[in-house]
Enzyme design. Structure first.
Site, PDB file in Angstrom:
ATOM      1  N   ASP A 205       0.813  -1.224   0.000  1.00  0.00           N
ATOM      2  CA  ASP A 205       0.000   0.000   0.000  1.00  0.00           C
ATOM      3  C   ASP A 205       0.843   1.270   0.000  1.00  0.00           C
ATOM      4  O   ASP A 205       0.371   2.325   0.400  1.00  0.00           O
ATOM      5  CB  ASP A 205      -0.958   0.001   1.199  1.00  0.00           C
ATOM      6  N   GLU A 206       2.057   1.158  -0.499  1.00  0.00           N
ATOM      7  CA  GLU A 206       2.976   2.275  -0.348  1.00  0.00           C
ATOM      8  C   GLU A 206       3.902   2.373  -1.566  1.00  0.00           C
ATOM      9  O   GLU A 206       4.396   1.354  -2.038  1.00  0.00           O
ATOM     10  CB  GLU A 206       3.831   1.963   0.876  1.00  0.00           C
TER      11      GLU A 206
HETATM   12  P1  TTP Z   1       0.459   0.315   7.169  1.00  0.00           P
HETATM   13  O1  TTP Z   1       0.588   1.230   6.006  1.00  0.00           O
HETATM   14  O2  TTP Z   1       1.522   0.327   8.185  1.00  0.00           O
HETATM   15  O3  TTP Z   1      -0.883   0.609   7.937  1.00  0.00           O
HETATM   16  P2  TTP Z   1      -2.338   0.920   7.396  1.00  0.00           P
HETATM   17  O4  TTP Z   1      -2.375   1.143   5.933  1.00  0.00           O
HETATM   18  O5  TTP Z   1      -3.255  -0.133   7.892  1.00  0.00           O
HETATM   19  O6  TTP Z   1      -2.694   2.238   8.186  1.00  0.00           O
HETATM   20  P3  TTP Z   1      -2.153   3.731   7.938  1.00  0.00           P
HETATM   21  O7  TTP Z   1      -3.392   4.527   7.652  1.00  0.00           O
HETATM   22  O8  TTP Z   1      -1.539   4.109   9.240  1.00  0.00           O
HETATM   23  O9  TTP Z   1      -1.177   3.692   6.821  1.00  0.00           O
HETATM   24  O10 TTP Z   1       0.316  -1.156   6.645  1.00  0.00           O
HETATM   25  C1  TTP Z   1      -0.343  -1.491   5.438  1.00  0.00           C
HETATM   26  C2  TTP Z   1      -1.071  -2.802   5.597  1.00  0.00           C
HETATM   27  O11 TTP Z   1      -0.135  -3.809   5.974  1.00  0.00           O
HETATM   28  C3  TTP Z   1      -2.111  -2.779   6.670  1.00  0.00           C
HETATM   29  O12 TTP Z   1      -3.377  -2.326   6.207  1.00  0.00           O
HETATM   30  C4  TTP Z   1      -2.127  -4.202   7.147  1.00  0.00           C
HETATM   31  C5  TTP Z   1      -0.741  -4.713   6.877  1.00  0.00           C
HETATM   32  N1  TTP Z   1       0.015  -4.772   8.145  1.00  0.00           N
HETATM   33  C6  TTP Z   1       0.054  -6.002   8.844  1.00  0.00           C
HETATM   34  O13 TTP Z   1      -0.499  -7.005   8.367  1.00  0.00           O
HETATM   35  N2  TTP Z   1       0.715  -6.039  10.025  1.00  0.00           N
HETATM   36  C7  TTP Z   1       1.319  -4.968  10.589  1.00  0.00           C
HETATM   37  O14 TTP Z   1       1.898  -5.058  11.676  1.00  0.00           O
HETATM   38  C8  TTP Z   1       1.283  -3.720   9.864  1.00  0.00           C
HETATM   39  C9  TTP Z   1       1.939  -2.492  10.441  1.00  0.00           C
HETATM   40  C10 TTP Z   1       0.607  -3.675   8.669  1.00  0.00           C
HETATM   41 CA    CA Z   2      -0.895   2.530   4.918  1.00  0.00          CA
END
Ligand code: TTP
Ligand code: CA
Length: 472
Positions: free
Chosen positions: A135-136
Site C-alpha cells: 500500500d505504499e
Molecule cells: P500500514 O501502512 O503500516 O498501515 P495501514 O495502511 O493499515 O494504516 P495507515 O493509515 O496508518 O497507513 O500497513 C499497510 C497494511 O499492511 C495494513 O493495512 C495491514 C498490513 N500490516 C500487517 O499485516 N501487520 C502490521 O503489523 C502492519 C503495520 C501492517
Molecule cells: Ca498505509
C-alpha cells in the site's frame, strides 16, 4: 531551528520532487470497499477472529477502531478486550453494542487486487515509481510537475485513486524520500502535505523525533535520554555524539532530520500505460494552440516510452472541455510499436474530432505496453514482459474518466478490448504499423527529457514534430 542555512538555500535547481503515497488503513479500506456497511464503523482486520478464537494479531484497524486503542500487531486477545466484537455483545443487555466493532479475517489476494489497481494509477503518473509495499510507493515526479503545481497535482492523484478504486491515500511531497514519507504520515488519514525545498528544516523542527524516518521507539527513548525530543533537536545535535552512540545509523537519522537524503527513487514494477496531460491557462478554441500542445505531449510520451524500452499498441488522447467534461479517444494498432511519429500523428488525428471546441486540457497516452527488450533489470520488474503486455488498464484514470464522462465513445477502446476502427483518416495505419519494426532496435535514450517537453507544452511552444505533419 536552523541557524546555519538561510531560508531557501536548499532550493537548488537539482532538488527532486518526491512523492510518497501511503493508503489509509489499507486492509480495512479494502474490506469496506466490498462491504460498504463497514464505512464509519470500528473495524479490525487480522487473523484469529473466528468465534472463541483468541490467538492471532491485528493486521490493521480502521481509524474508528484505533480510538479504542486497537492497532497493528496487537494481540487479538488484547484487541478484543479494548473493542469487543459486535456479534459477541449484541444479545447481551449489559454490553453496549455501540462500543463494539467488526472483525474481518485477512484476505491477501483481494487486497493485492485492490493494490494493483492503485499501483496502475501511480505508474501512469510518473516515470519513476518505486513500489515498496502493498500500500505504499514513492514517485519521482521531478519531470512531471513543478513545485508550484505539487499541491494541485497531489490532490488530483488522491481524488483519482478515490474515484477509480474507492480507497483513500495520504500523500506527501518533498525533496527527499525520507521527508516525503514523513510528510505523507503527518496528516493521516486522507492527508496531503507538501514540503518544498527550503522548508524541510522548518517542517521537521517541532515533530516528535520518532517521526523521523528510521527512528523507532527504542531509538526515540535513547535519543530522549540525550535530551533529543524533536526532529529539530536531532538536526541540531552533535553528529559525533550520535555517531558514537548509534554508529552509521546515527548519522543517517541525523541527515534525515536535516532534510538530507541522497537516495534516489529507483523504479520497481512496470507501468501499464504512459501519459501526460497539460492544461491551458484558459479554455481555448485556437486550433494551432491545441495541436501544438498535443504534439508536444505526444513527443514527451513517446520519449518516455522509448526511455523505458516500452512498445505500445494503443495511442489515445484526452480532451477536457468546459465545464469539466472529459472525453477520451483511442486507437489501437495491429501490433506493438515504438514509433514516436505515429504517436503524434494518431494523437493529432484523434484531436480533429474536437475541432471548434473550446478545450481546457489535453492529454496523450500510450497503453497496452510491452517490454520486449532493453535492460529489464533496470526496471527491477516483477512482471514478465508478456504479463505486462496482457495487462488490462481498466483502472487507469483515463479509462475511468472515459467511462464516466465520455459523451460519444465511438472511437474509444479499452486497452485489452477490441477496437472500433473505422476512422477514415486513420487509413494507412495498419500499413504503417505493420511496417514498423517490432523488434526493439531503437536504442533507449539516457534521459527522458520530459521536463523540457513539459515546458514546451506549458508554453504552447511547438516541438520538432511539426515536420511529420506533412506526412498525414
Ligand atoms: P500500514 O501502512 O503500516 O498501515 P495501514 O495502511 O493499515 O494504516 P495507515 O493509515 O496508518 O497507513 O500497513 C499497510 C497494511 O499492511 C495494513 O493495512 C495491514 C498490513 N500490516 C500487517 O499485516 N501487520 C502490521 O503489523 C502492519 C503495520 C501492517
Ligand atoms: Ca498505509
Amino acid at each position: 531551528m536552523d541557524g546555519e542555512r538561510l531560508p531557501g538555500t536548499q532550493t537548488d535547481d537539482g532538488a527532486r520532487i518526491v512523492t510518497h503515497v501511503d493508503m489509509d488503513c489499507f486492509y480495512a479500506a479494502c474490506e469496506r470497499l466490498r462491504e460498504p456497511a463497514l464505512d464509519g464503523e470500528p473495524l479490525v482486520v487480522g487473523m484469529g477472529f473466528e468465534p472463541g478464537e483468541t490467538i492471532g494479531a491485528v493486521a490493521t484497524a480502521s481509524y474508528e477502531a484505533r480510538e479504542y486503542g486497537v492497532d497493528s500487531a496487537m494481540a487479538i486477545s488484547e484487541a478484543l478486550e479494548r473493542l469487543p466484537r459486535k456479534i459477541d455483545v449484541v444479545d447481551d443487555p449489559d454490553r453496549d453494542v455501540d462500543e463494539a466493532g467488526f472483525y474481518r479475517p485477512v484476505d491477501m489476494s483481494y487486497y493485492e487486487s485492490v493494490s494493483s489497481e492503485v499501483k496502475a494509477i501511480l505508474q501512469e503518473r510518473a516515470d519513476v515509481v518505486r513500489e515498496v509495499s502493498i500500500d505504499e510507493a514513492y514517485l519521482d515526479v521531478s519531470d512531471e510537475i513543478r513545485w508550484e503545481e505539487a499541491e494541485e497535482w497531489a490532490e488530483q492523484l488522491k481524488s483519482d485513486i478515490e474515484d477509480a478504486v474507492g480507497v483513500a491515500a495520504s500523500v506527501g511531497v518533498a525533496p527527499t524520500m525520507s521527508a516525503a514519507k514523513v510528510a505523507s504520515d503527518h496528516d493521516k488519514p486522507d492527508g496531503l502535505v507538501v514540503v518544498e525545498p527550503g522548508e524541510v528544516r522548518d517542517f521537521f523542527a517541532d515533530l516528535p523525533v520518532d517521526e523521523v524516518h528510521g527512528v523507532g521507539p527504542v531509538t526515540a527513548a535513547e535519543l530522549s535520554s540525550l535530551g533529543i525530543e524533536t526532529a529539530g533537536d536531532l538536526a541540531d545535535a552533535d553528529p559525533d555524539t550520535l555517531a558514537d552512540r548509534f554508529g552509521e545509523r546515527g548519522m543517517e537519522i541525523y541527515r534525515y532530520a536535516r532534510g538530507e537524503d541522497e537516495r534516489e527513487v529507483t523504479p520497481r514494477g512496470l507501468p501499464k500505460s504512459l501519459s501526460r496531460e497539460s492544461a491551458f491557462a484558459s479554455a481555448t478554441s485556437d486550433e494551432d494552440a491545441k495541436r501544438d500542445r498535443v504534439r508536444s505531449l505526444a513527443d514527451s510520451v513517446a520519449d518516455r516510452a522509448t526511455s523505458k524500452d516500452a512498445l505500445y499498441q494503443t495511442i489515445g488522447i484526452k480532451v477536457v472541455t468546459p465545464p469539466y467534461d472529459v472525453h477520451t479517444r483511442a486507437h489501437s494498432l495491429p501490433g506493438p510499436v515504438d514509433e514516436p511519429s505515429l504517436v503524434e500523428e494518431v494523437a493529432l488525428d484523434l484531436l480533429e474530432e474536437f475541432e471548434g471546441d473550446r478545450v481546457r486540457k489535453v492529454g496523450v497516452r500510450v497503453s497496452k505496453l510491452s517490454f520486449s527488450g532493453g535492460d529489464q533489470s533496470s526496471l527491477d520488474g516483477f512482471e514478465s514482459a508478456a504479463g505486462s503486455a496482457e495487462s488490462a488498464d481498466s483502472t487507469s484514470s483515463f479509462e475511468r474518466e472515459r467511462s464516466s464522462h465520455e459523451t460519444s465513445p465511438t472511437n474509444a477502446t479499452t486497452d485489452d478490448g477490441p477496437v472500433s476502427e473505422g476512422q477514415a483518416s486513420l487509413d494507412g495505419f495498419e500499413a504503417m504499423a505493420d511496417g514498423a519494426d517490432r523488434s526493439d532496435d531503437d536504442s533507449p535514450t539516457d534521459s527522458t527529457g520530459d521536463g523540457a517537453d513539459d515546458e514546451a507544452a506549458e508554453s504552447g511552444r511547438s516541438s520538432e514534430g511539426q515536420s511529420t505533419l506533412g506526412e498525414f
